[in-house]
Design an enzyme around this catalytic site. Structure first.
Site, PDB file in Angstrom:
ATOM      1  N   GLY A 123       0.667  -1.279   0.208  1.00  0.00           N
ATOM      2  CA  GLY A 123      -0.010  -0.002   0.174  1.00  0.00           C
ATOM      3  C   GLY A 123       0.858   1.462  -0.031  1.00  0.00           C
ATOM      4  O   GLY A 123       0.402   2.284   0.058  1.00  0.00           O
ATOM      5  N   ASP A 249      -7.078  -0.424 -16.802  1.00  0.00           N
ATOM      6  CA  ASP A 249      -7.355   0.294 -15.534  1.00  0.00           C
ATOM      7  C   ASP A 249      -6.223   1.481 -15.611  1.00  0.00           C
ATOM      8  O   ASP A 249      -6.716   2.348 -14.727  1.00  0.00           O
ATOM      9  CB  ASP A 249      -6.798  -0.484 -14.119  1.00  0.00           C
ATOM     10  CG  ASP A 249      -5.212  -1.219 -14.457  1.00  0.00           C
ATOM     11  OD1 ASP A 249      -4.969  -2.023 -15.375  1.00  0.00           O
ATOM     12  OD2 ASP A 249      -4.625  -0.953 -13.675  1.00  0.00           O
ATOM     13  N   ASP A 259      -1.351   7.528 -14.344  1.00  0.00           N
ATOM     14  CA  ASP A 259      -0.476   6.329 -13.946  1.00  0.00           C
ATOM     15  C   ASP A 259       0.956   6.722 -14.756  1.00  0.00           C
ATOM     16  O   ASP A 259       1.179   5.851 -15.543  1.00  0.00           O
ATOM     17  CB  ASP A 259      -1.175   5.177 -14.167  1.00  0.00           C
ATOM     18  CG  ASP A 259      -0.715   4.174 -12.924  1.00  0.00           C
ATOM     19  OD1 ASP A 259       0.442   4.400 -12.514  1.00  0.00           O
ATOM     20  OD2 ASP A 259      -1.573   3.485 -12.338  1.00  0.00           O
TER      21      ASP A 259
HETATM   22  P1  AMP Z   1      -0.814  -0.073 -11.451  1.00  0.00           P
HETATM   23  O1  AMP Z   1       0.579  -0.821 -12.126  1.00  0.00           O
HETATM   24  O2  AMP Z   1       0.241   1.097 -10.846  1.00  0.00           O
HETATM   25  O3  AMP Z   1      -1.421   0.653 -12.233  1.00  0.00           O
HETATM   26  O4  AMP Z   1      -1.171  -0.828 -10.373  1.00  0.00           O
HETATM   27  C1  AMP Z   1      -2.175  -1.924 -10.815  1.00  0.00           C
HETATM   28  C2  AMP Z   1      -2.915  -2.373  -9.585  1.00  0.00           C
HETATM   29  O5  AMP Z   1      -1.971  -2.693  -8.607  1.00  0.00           O
HETATM   30  C3  AMP Z   1      -3.692  -1.421  -8.883  1.00  0.00           C
HETATM   31  O6  AMP Z   1      -4.826  -2.167  -8.343  1.00  0.00           O
HETATM   32  C4  AMP Z   1      -2.752  -0.748  -7.669  1.00  0.00           C
HETATM   33  O7  AMP Z   1      -3.528  -0.187  -6.676  1.00  0.00           O
HETATM   34  C5  AMP Z   1      -1.912  -2.047  -7.154  1.00  0.00           C
HETATM   35  N1  AMP Z   1      -0.813  -1.805  -6.506  1.00  0.00           N
HETATM   36  C6  AMP Z   1       0.202  -1.247  -6.967  1.00  0.00           C
HETATM   37  N2  AMP Z   1       1.050  -1.217  -6.357  1.00  0.00           N
HETATM   38  C7  AMP Z   1       0.867  -1.614  -5.090  1.00  0.00           C
HETATM   39  C8  AMP Z   1       1.320  -1.592  -3.801  1.00  0.00           C
HETATM   40  N3  AMP Z   1       2.617  -1.263  -3.433  1.00  0.00           N
HETATM   41  N4  AMP Z   1       0.619  -1.930  -2.924  1.00  0.00           N
HETATM   42  C9  AMP Z   1      -0.825  -2.172  -3.054  1.00  0.00           C
HETATM   43  N5  AMP Z   1      -1.302  -2.256  -4.300  1.00  0.00           N
HETATM   44  C10 AMP Z   1      -0.333  -1.835  -5.078  1.00  0.00           C
HETATM   45 MG    MG Z   2      -2.970   2.044 -12.268  1.00  0.00          MG
END
Ligand code: AMP
Ligand code: MG
Length: 478
Positions: A123, A249, A259
């Protein structure tokens, strides 16, 4: 005192599509960077944001009155594979405000702690990637490209582990909304059509209000999102931006870039360029972005079929298909316009554009510098262009076909930036910031905030990494 006039439409109108949630407490918040201009545009007092209540809000640990912090539910295709439940795993929507120009804006955090959507993640976020999003988002904004923007970067006093110990931080982010293609997919996959309709009506009211209430509004909405996404990708291509993780997403319904994870800008022009360590197939390579944007829009189209044709969703297929076909044509036109402007030619054909880009590829010419040199060539000084293209044997003929068609020389320097976030300069700034030296970051940000104007004393920000620096690699999930 931090007082904010929130107006939280997402929380109010879309119950069942999010989880009310609080951020984690952090031991020792400290403001590293605050976007004071943006804060004022949002009606927020920068001084109050720097105070204890502001820091508490901007880390997620305590909210001011009127906030309705929540984690949004969404799904998404990641590298082509469908994940039915992603959601805000390390992010929170704090609430919405109406900015000075009357537009609704989300205030959002990234790195504010675990949520029920976190799966295995911690998180959290680390300072480097948070500041990277600041730099690149602000650069995109100054380049005139629709984007979410960074409001704040606050260190937490915690260590975040990413194989190595890193400084923990939370990003404050502002967006015209965080609705994604993946938000629609979440409810489509669960066959929750009533919620899907509520979501679509909400998205229409928020982003395409002129369509509200129209009989055929879901198809019109689809066309409108396609138009904005195609315009966005044409803009990315025009500055050599590689998003790097165009999962559904990360595809915003508003048409903003969202993002900033593994994104980076091209140095040497090559359509196959990939920076992200995990993009081994080159799915999100520079040159694939228009196709992948359409792929994402096809996924959005699927989710809208039950709304376009409620009796029998399959009946909507021809309309969805023809909207996608039109997207391809639309992109081709936008590309001609964008690259035409870069060439100083109002009605540039594909041949003129492609033959110039082919020379750049063959000579591994720097994309940004070559186009800027083209502006000089248009004004009679061909030396720098010839140098960038290593005297490519095709150049003389190309110049002969280009010169008589030049009719928009004046505008060239306003579409061909001097400064883009050069990868090695971004890394240099982030490394210094890790050691609490913000000077290189501030200097880079200054140049990027006015990217079309050359400044004295900033020559080093114009050039690519020295030869032999090796391929640049970026990482996701940081
Ligand atoms: P992203 O690759 O940043 O678009 O994230 C893809 C998914 O992974 C989303 O649901 C984010 O909330 C989750 N996510 C990415 N990094 C973390 C993290 N460090 N802790 C929890 N969830 C994460
Ligand atoms: Mg994302």
């Amino acid at each position: 005192m931090l007082t904010i006039e929130f107006d939280n439409s997402y929380a109010r109108d879309l119950d069942g599509m999010y989880l009310p949630w609080q951020g984690a407490k952090v031991p020792d918040p400290a403001m590293v960077w605050l976007n004071e201009g943006l804060a004022r545009d949002l009606g927020l007092d920068p001084e109050a944001l720097r105070g204890p209540d502001g820091l508490a809000m901007l880390t997620g640990s305590a909210m001011p009155e009127g906030a309705a912090p929540l984690a949004m539910a969404y799904a998404g295709h990641q590298f082509g594979g469908f994940s039915p439940q992603l959601g805000d795993g390390r992010a929170l929507l704090i609430g919405e405000v109406i900015d000075r120009t009357g537009n609704r804006q989300d205030i959002h955090l990234k790195g504010s702690g675990k949520t029920p959507f976190s799966r295995g993640g911690d998180g959290k976020a680390a300072l480097g990637p948070v500041l990277r999003e600041v730099l690149i988002g602000e650069a995109m904004h100054a380049l005139g490209i629709p984007t979410t923007r960074a409001l704040s970067a606050v260190t937490t006093g915690e260590t975040v582990w990413r194989e190595v110990p890193l400084t923990g931080a939370v990003l404050g982010r502002v967006a015209s909304s965080h609705l994604r293609v993946g938000t629609f997919q979440f409810f489509y996959a669960r066959q929750e059509t009533a919620r899907l309709r509520r979501l679509a009506d909400y998205a229409i009211a928020r982003h395409y209000p002129e369509l509200s209430g129209a009989e055929d509004r879901y198809l019109a909405f689809y066309h409108a999102v396609i138009a904005r996404q195609m315009a966005l990708v044409a803009q990315w291509m025009g500055v050599g931006f590689v998003h790097g993780v165009m999962n559904t997403d990360n595809c915003a319904i508003s048409g903003e870039t969202i993002d900033y994870g593994p994104c980076a800008f091209l140095d040497a022009y090559n359509p196959d360029t990939v920076f992200s360590s995990i993009d081994r197939q080159g799915r999100y390579a520079y040159g694939n972005q228009p196709v992948l944007a359409r792929w994402n829009l096809a996924r959005l189209g699927e989710t809208l079929m039950p709304l376009i044709a409620p009796e029998d969703p399959q009946q909507a297929l021809p309309e969805v298909q023809s909207a996608l076909d039109a997207a391809e044509t639309r992109y081709a036109t936008l590309r001609r316009k964008k690259f035409g402007a870069k060439l100083g030619v109002t009605m540039a054909g594909d041949a003129l554009i492609d033959s110039f880009l082919d020379m750049l590829t063959a000579q591994s010419a720097d994309f940004t510098q070559a186009f800027r040199a083209l502006g000089r060539a248009a004004r009679g000084d061909e030396g720098p262009l010839v140098a960038h293209l290593n005297r490519d044997p095709r150049l003389a003929d190309w110049l002969d076909s280009w010169r008589p068609r030049l009719d928009a020389v004046e505008g060239m320097d306003a579409v061909n930036p001097v400064y883009v976030p050069r990868n090695h300069k971004v890394e240099e700034a982030l490394n210094a910031a890790q050691s609490e030296d913000m000077a290189p970051f501030e200097r880079l940000l200054t140049a990027l905030s006015d990217p079309f104007t050359r400044r004295d004393g900033f020559d080093d920000l114009e050039t690519p990494a020295p030869e032999g620096a090796g391929a640049y690699v970026t990482y996701c999930g940081t």
